[in-house]
Design a protein around this motif. Sequence first.
Motif, short mmCIF file in Angstrom:
data_model
loop_
_atom_site.label_atom_id
_atom_site.label_comp_id
_atom_site.label_asym_id
_atom_site.label_seq_id
_atom_site.Cartn_x
_atom_site.Cartn_y
_atom_site.Cartn_z
N GLU A 59 0.82 -1.21 0.00
CA GLU A 59 0.00 0.00 0.00
C GLU A 59 0.86 1.26 0.00
O GLU A 59 0.56 2.22 -0.71
N ALA A 62 2.31 1.77 -3.46
CA ALA A 62 1.27 2.22 -4.38
C ALA A 62 0.94 3.69 -4.15
O ALA A 62 0.88 4.48 -5.11
N MET A 63 0.77 4.07 -2.91
CA MET A 63 0.42 5.47 -2.61
C MET A 63 1.56 6.41 -2.96
O MET A 63 1.35 7.48 -3.51
N ARG A 64 2.79 6.01 -2.63
CA ARG A 64 3.95 6.87 -2.84
C ARG A 64 4.24 7.09 -4.32
O ARG A 64 4.69 8.16 -4.73
N THR A 65 3.94 6.09 -5.16
CA THR A 65 4.32 6.17 -6.56
C THR A 65 3.15 6.37 -7.51
O THR A 65 3.35 6.57 -8.70
N GLY A 66 1.92 6.25 -7.00
CA GLY A 66 0.75 6.46 -7.84
C GLY A 66 0.37 5.27 -8.71
O GLY A 66 -0.32 5.43 -9.72
N ILE A 67 0.81 4.07 -8.32
CA ILE A 67 0.42 2.88 -9.07
C ILE A 67 -0.64 2.12 -8.26
O ILE A 67 -0.89 2.45 -7.11
N THR A 68 -1.24 1.13 -8.87
CA THR A 68 -2.26 0.35 -8.16
C THR A 68 -1.59 -0.63 -7.19
O THR A 68 -0.40 -0.96 -7.36
N ARG A 91 7.81 4.02 -10.70
CA ARG A 91 7.68 5.36 -11.29
C ARG A 91 7.49 5.29 -12.80
O ARG A 91 6.82 6.13 -13.39
N ALA A 94 3.73 4.72 -13.39
CA ALA A 94 2.81 5.80 -13.00
C ALA A 94 2.53 6.75 -14.14
O ALA A 94 3.17 6.89 -15.10
#
Length: 94
Positions: A59, A62-68, A91, A94
């Motif tokens: 999680e 995902a949050m830090r890099t903007g991926i699912t 990255r 993303a």
Amino acid sequence: MGDTRHEKIQQRAYEIWEREGGVHGVDQRQWLQAESEIDREEGLPKPREISSTDVLTVEALAMRTGITAEQAQDLLDRLGNDRAAIEEAARSLA
């Protein structure tokens, strides 16, 4: 053997802590990562269970890099604990 293994994990966890900028509050994750790395280096099988720490790592990535979360889990499965490679790959997605 137990004391030596403990010392190796302790040293590796400290190295991870330093590499990540000395951030406090994530020592359990860093310890588990160090333990996993040492076990892999010593040829010990990796447990297949997913701990709550693993879920938090997925999680957080995902949050830090903007991926699912699914993409994050795939990267962690494929790249193991190579933090630099994981971050770079995330990255690029993303």
